[in-house]
Structures are given as structure tokens and as C-alpha cells.
Design a protein around this motif. Structure first.
Motif, mmCIF file in Angstrom:
data_model
loop_
_atom_site.group_PDB
_atom_site.id
_atom_site.type_symbol
_atom_site.label_atom_id
_atom_site.label_comp_id
_atom_site.label_asym_id
_atom_site.label_seq_id
_atom_site.Cartn_x
_atom_site.Cartn_y
_atom_site.Cartn_z
ATOM 1 N N ASN A 4 7.500 -3.368 -7.378
ATOM 2 C CA ASN A 4 7.983 -4.605 -7.958
ATOM 3 C C ASN A 4 7.110 -4.936 -9.149
ATOM 4 O OD1 ASN A 4 9.818 -4.938 -5.785
ATOM 5 N ND2 ASN A 4 8.109 -5.635 -4.522
ATOM 6 N N GLU A 5 7.427 -6.048 -9.846
ATOM 7 C CA GLU A 5 6.611 -6.436 -10.989
ATOM 8 C C GLU A 5 5.184 -6.710 -10.545
ATOM 9 O OE1 GLU A 5 6.415 -9.830 -14.484
ATOM 10 O OE2 GLU A 5 8.137 -9.728 -13.164
ATOM 11 N N GLN A 6 5.017 -7.345 -9.380
ATOM 12 C CA GLN A 6 3.703 -7.550 -8.787
ATOM 13 C C GLN A 6 3.781 -7.196 -7.309
ATOM 14 O OE1 GLN A 6 2.420 -11.600 -9.345
ATOM 15 N NE2 GLN A 6 1.098 -11.009 -11.023
ATOM 16 N N GLN A 7 2.745 -6.555 -6.812
ATOM 17 C CA GLN A 7 2.690 -6.313 -5.387
ATOM 18 C C GLN A 7 1.239 -6.063 -5.001
ATOM 19 O OE1 GLN A 7 5.064 -2.974 -4.288
ATOM 20 N NE2 GLN A 7 4.081 -1.568 -5.682
ATOM 21 N N THR A 8 0.940 -6.225 -3.745
ATOM 22 C CA THR A 8 -0.417 -6.011 -3.270
ATOM 23 C C THR A 8 -0.558 -4.595 -2.737
ATOM 24 O OG1 THR A 8 0.082 -6.741 -1.037
ATOM 25 C CG2 THR A 8 -0.592 -8.440 -2.628
ATOM 26 N N VAL A 9 -1.787 -4.111 -2.774
ATOM 27 C CA VAL A 9 -2.059 -2.830 -2.141
ATOM 28 C C VAL A 9 -1.719 -2.927 -0.652
ATOM 29 C CG1 VAL A 9 -3.847 -1.137 -1.633
ATOM 30 C CG2 VAL A 9 -3.849 -2.314 -3.831
ATOM 31 N N SER A 10 -1.982 -4.099 -0.070
ATOM 32 C CA SER A 10 -1.671 -4.305 1.336
ATOM 33 C C SER A 10 -0.190 -4.091 1.622
ATOM 34 C CB SER A 10 -2.088 -5.727 1.746
ATOM 35 O OG SER A 10 -1.742 -5.985 3.089
ATOM 36 N N ALA A 11 0.665 -4.514 0.691
ATOM 37 C CA ALA A 11 2.105 -4.435 0.919
ATOM 38 C C ALA A 11 2.597 -2.989 0.990
ATOM 39 C CB ALA A 11 2.851 -5.194 -0.176
ATOM 40 N N ILE A 12 1.916 -2.068 0.299
ATOM 41 C CA ILE A 12 2.382 -0.681 0.279
ATOM 42 C C ILE A 12 1.530 0.238 1.151
ATOM 43 C CG2 ILE A 12 3.318 -0.963 -2.050
ATOM 44 C CD1 ILE A 12 0.908 0.664 -3.035
ATOM 45 N N PHE A 13 0.461 -0.316 1.733
ATOM 46 C CA PHE A 13 -0.495 0.526 2.446
ATOM 47 C C PHE A 13 0.151 1.265 3.616
ATOM 48 C CE2 PHE A 13 -3.767 0.784 5.888
ATOM 49 C CZ PHE A 13 -4.545 1.784 5.318
ATOM 50 N N THR A 15 3.233 2.033 4.235
ATOM 51 C CA THR A 15 4.189 3.052 3.789
ATOM 52 C C THR A 15 3.467 4.258 3.212
ATOM 53 O OG1 THR A 15 5.752 1.290 3.262
ATOM 54 C CG2 THR A 15 6.218 3.460 2.356
ATOM 55 N N ALA A 16 2.380 3.992 2.481
ATOM 56 C CA ALA A 16 1.596 5.105 1.924
ATOM 57 C C ALA A 16 0.955 5.929 3.037
ATOM 58 C CB ALA A 16 0.535 4.561 0.978
ATOM 59 N N VAL A 17 0.459 5.272 4.076
ATOM 60 C CA VAL A 17 -0.121 6.005 5.204
ATOM 61 C C VAL A 17 0.946 6.862 5.890
ATOM 62 C CG1 VAL A 17 -1.164 5.763 7.498
ATOM 63 C CG2 VAL A 17 -2.008 4.387 5.599
ATOM 64 N N ALA A 75 1.500 9.438 -2.770
ATOM 65 C CA ALA A 75 2.246 8.266 -2.303
ATOM 66 C C ALA A 75 1.948 7.050 -3.172
ATOM 67 C CB ALA A 75 1.900 7.972 -0.847
ATOM 68 N N LEU A 76 0.697 6.863 -3.542
ATOM 69 C CA LEU A 76 0.334 5.740 -4.409
ATOM 70 C C LEU A 76 0.932 5.914 -5.800
ATOM 71 C CD1 LEU A 76 -3.406 5.350 -3.336
ATOM 72 C CD2 LEU A 76 -1.511 3.815 -2.756
ATOM 73 N N ALA A 77 0.930 7.130 -6.318
ATOM 74 C CA ALA A 77 1.518 7.373 -7.636
ATOM 75 C C ALA A 77 2.996 7.023 -7.642
ATOM 76 C CB ALA A 77 1.310 8.837 -8.030
ATOM 77 N N ARG A 78 3.687 7.356 -6.566
ATOM 78 C CA ARG A 78 5.118 7.022 -6.484
ATOM 79 C C ARG A 78 5.327 5.514 -6.513
ATOM 80 N NH1 ARG A 78 8.380 9.332 -1.442
ATOM 81 N NH2 ARG A 78 6.872 7.994 -0.372
ATOM 82 N N ALA A 79 4.343 4.765 -6.026
ATOM 83 C CA ALA A 79 4.436 3.305 -6.026
ATOM 84 C C ALA A 79 3.958 2.690 -7.345
ATOM 85 C CB ALA A 79 3.618 2.737 -4.874
ATOM 86 N N ARG A 314 1.822 11.415 14.099
ATOM 87 C CA ARG A 314 1.454 10.151 14.718
ATOM 88 C C ARG A 314 1.921 8.989 13.852
ATOM 89 N NH1 ARG A 314 -4.570 9.704 16.385
ATOM 90 N NH2 ARG A 314 -5.053 10.738 14.407
ATOM 91 N N ALA A 315 2.174 7.860 14.479
ATOM 92 C CA ALA A 315 2.582 6.659 13.750
ATOM 93 C C ALA A 315 1.405 6.134 12.938
ATOM 94 C CB ALA A 315 3.061 5.594 14.727
ATOM 95 N N PRO A 316 1.682 5.477 11.793
ATOM 96 C CA PRO A 316 0.586 4.902 11.009
ATOM 97 C C PRO A 316 -0.356 4.035 11.830
ATOM 98 C CG PRO A 316 2.614 4.830 9.731
ATOM 99 C CD PRO A 316 2.985 5.327 11.117
ATOM 100 N N ALA A 317 0.177 3.263 12.767
ATOM 101 C CA ALA A 317 -0.679 2.388 13.570
ATOM 102 C C ALA A 317 -1.718 3.171 14.368
ATOM 103 C CB ALA A 317 0.178 1.555 14.523
ATOM 104 N N ASP A 318 -1.438 4.436 14.654
ATOM 105 C CA ASP A 318 -2.362 5.246 15.437
ATOM 106 C C ASP A 318 -3.496 5.833 14.613
ATOM 107 O OD1 ASP A 318 -0.871 4.797 17.734
ATOM 108 O OD2 ASP A 318 0.387 6.570 17.416
ATOM 109 N N VAL A 319 -3.380 5.788 13.289
ATOM 110 C CA VAL A 319 -4.409 6.385 12.437
ATOM 111 C C VAL A 319 -5.063 5.358 11.519
ATOM 112 C CG1 VAL A 319 -3.304 8.645 12.496
ATOM 113 C CG2 VAL A 319 -2.758 7.069 10.631
#
Length: 332
Positions: A4-13, A15-17, A75-79, A314-319
Motif C-alpha cells: 500500500n502507499e503506507q504500511q508497517t513492517v509488522s503488517a507484512i511480517f 506473510t513474509a515469514v 519476500a520483502l522485495a516483493r512487498a 511449519r506454520a509461521p506461528a511455530d517459528v
């Protein structure tokens, strides 16, 4: 992951994981931990997932974590975020491997190609087809290692016999190593788990010139074709912990580049797990100019070959370890 025009690293973390965990790892152990501290993404090794019989020196563990680090960068580059990596930021904590800080940046086209390849990459241990990979594709695959201080050297035909000998020697020694066999049985031949090597993804070991690792309870059909695969030796000038992480990043870049070009790949590290065989590869294949961390098999599969099932992760929550999430926005 569309910015988006603005987003936090937290918002994409998260999905990136979820993208980063698709990285290849020794026996699919996924030996990594991620943490978000403010706007810094932290990568740590998970020693509980080290394989003491297969990987006593943590060589493969660091290679695996390096591959996950590269997947995270893609993954970060794609974002729309370019990552700057600080390696070993806390010398008092050897398991703290890297910190990533991000800045807005338009993703290069080649990074988008790699990002798209992540969902399609598989470790294909079957025989490859009779049609060799085009030379121009092999050159592109080899070049992918260079930005990470590594090289992917094409093994010429006259040295294939040496690789065949060391691969069969490694397989024979491991066949008679009880601790190795127990570990292999525990981590392969699996059904319905989120880690380890599934039985559905492994064919029986065959007697081709260069042996692949023999996993437990293989169930994958292997086409009876004349294998025309090529082999690359992934190497770095040094053999310290940083070199092993960078070799993992290079391995990820090599595998994803090959996938984007429609080629099949798998990593082979078994001969390099035994010090005397690793030294022999360094001497006879790399002429004492570099240290090998992995062998990469590249080729094309026959058109009639079935698609490989997705290897579970494994799910992101597990790592992910709990950390402080920042809500400050990075403008993109």
C-alpha cells in the motif's frame, strides 16, 4: 503481498515469514526462528533442530538458515522493501545470525521472478529426462550465486567420476552408521507432518553415477529415463560461519533462478558431511581454490512425469518468537 502507499513492517511480517519457511533445509528440519523487534527482523538458529549425527558442525544448519534468509529478502522485495542485512549482530549470542532492516524500494523484475518461483520450487530427487538443460540457462543459474560472495561451478564431465565415487563412499559409510540411520529414519519417510521429508516426495535410491541420499520408506515413482542432469558445486573462498550462511543465500538464489527458468533441482550435501570427502572435493573438483558447501543437481524432467506434491512446512506461528511490534509506517 501487494504494498500500500503506507504500511508497517509488522503488517507484512507474518506473510513474509510464511514465504521464508518455504526455503529448503537439511531433512526439512526448518532450523530457524524469526522475531520482529520494532522494525528489525531477526533471524536465529534453532539448535533444537540440529541433526547431531548428520550435521555435528552445524554446517548444514547454517546453510539452511542462509536459504531462509534469502527467501525472506525476496519476500520483502516483493512487498516493496529492500533489506539490509547485518550478520552476527550480537557476538555474545552465536545463534543470533542476522538482523534485517528495510527501506522502501521498487522490486527489481528479477526479484519478482524469484518470488513467483518460491511456490513452485521442489526438491526433485527423481531421475531427470534425456534432454539436458540449455547452456544459457545453466550460466544464468550459476550467476545467481555471485551477489552472495559465492560461486556455482559447473562440474565438467571428466570430474563426474570423482563425484560419483565420493557420493557412493558417503552413502556406504552412512549405511553402516547406526546413529545416522536412526536420525534419518526419524526425519524421513513421513506422512501428515509439517516437517521432515515426506515419503511421497522421495524415490528409491538408484545406482546412477552420482548417488543421492537414501531416505526412509520412499514412495515416489521414478521415471526410467536416461538421466542428463548437470551438477554445480556451490562454494565460497572461506569456510567460516559467515561463509556458510552466505552459501545458503546463494543456494536459495540458485534454486529459485533454476525454477524460474523451468528447470528441476535438488541439493546434495551428503558427501560434504564427511570431512575427508569434503577435502577431496575441494582438492580434486575445486583445485584448492574454494570450499564446497553443497552440490546442486539441475536438469529437466520428462513431460510425462507427475507433478511433485508440496512439501509441508511449519506454520509461521511455530517459528516466530514474540517481540516488540512497531506500528510506525514505512512509506512505500
Amino acid at each position: 503481498m501487494q504494498p500500500n502507499e503506507q504500511q508497517t513492517v509488522s503488517a507484512i511480517f507474518d506473510t513474509a515469514v510464511a514465504t521464508a519457511v518455504r526455503a529448503p533445509s537439511i531433512h526439512n528440519t526448518q532450523p530457524w526462528r524469526w522475531r520482529l523487534d520494532g522494525e528489525t527482523i531477526r533471524l536465529s538458529a534453532d539448535r533444537d533442530r540440529q541433526l547431531p549425527a548428520t550435521d555435528p558442525s552445524q554446517r548444514a544448519l547454517l546453510l539452511s538458515c542462509g536459504a531462509a534468509l534469502h527467501h525472506m529478502r525476496v519476500a520483502l522485495a516483493r512487498a516493496g522493501l529492500a533489506a539490509t542485512v547485518t550478520y552476527f549482530p550480537d557476538l555474545s549470542d552465536p545463534d543470533h545470525l542476522a538482523d534485517l532492516t528495510v527501506t522502501p524500494a521498487a522490486p527489481p523484475a528479477d526479484e519478482l521472478d524469484l518470488a513467483a518461483a518460491i511456490a513452485h520450487r521442489r526438491s526433485d530427487r527423481r531421475r531427470y529426462g534425456p534432454r539436458p538443460a540449455p547452456a544459457r540457462h545453466l550460466r544464468s543459474v550459476a550467476r545467481a550465486a555471485v551477489p552472495y560472495g559465492a560461486a556455482a561451478r559447473l562440474v565438467p564431465p571428466d570430474l563426474r567420476e570423482l563425484l560419483a565415487r565420493v557420493s557412493h563412499t558417503a552413502a556406504d559409510r552412512h549405511r553402516h552408521d547406526a546413529a545416522y540411520q536412526r536420525e534419518l529414519s526419524a526425519w524421513s519417510g513421513r506422512h501428515g507432518t509439517t516437517d521432515g521429508v515426506p515419503a511421497a516426495n522421495t524415490p528409491p535410491m538408484h545406482d546412477d553415477d552420482i548417488a543421492l541420499r537414501a531416505f526412509a520408506a520412499p514412495e515416489l515413482a521414478d521415471p526410467q529415463t536416461a538421466d542428463q542432469s548437470d551438477w554445480l558445486a556451490l562454494c565460497t573462498p572461506a569456510d567460516d560461519r559467515l561463509s556458510r550462511i552466505k552459501a545458503g543465500e546463494a543456494a536459495s538464489a540458485v534454486l529459485l533462478t533454476a525454477t524460474a527458468l523451468g528447470l528441476s533441482t535438488c541439493l546434495q550435501t551428503e558427501p560434504l558431511e564427511l570431512p575427508e570427502l569434503r577435502a577431496e572435493v575441494r582438492s580434486e573438483v575445486l583445485f584448492d581454490c574454494a570450499f564446497a558447501h553443497a552440490l546442486v543437481r539441475v536438469g529437466t524432467v520428462p513431460a510425462e512425469a507427475e507433478s511433485l506434491p508440496v512439501t509441508p512446512r511449519r506454520a509461521p506461528a511455530d517459528v516466530v518468537e514474540s517481540g516488540e511490534r512497531s506500528e510506525s509506517a514505512v512509506r512505500i
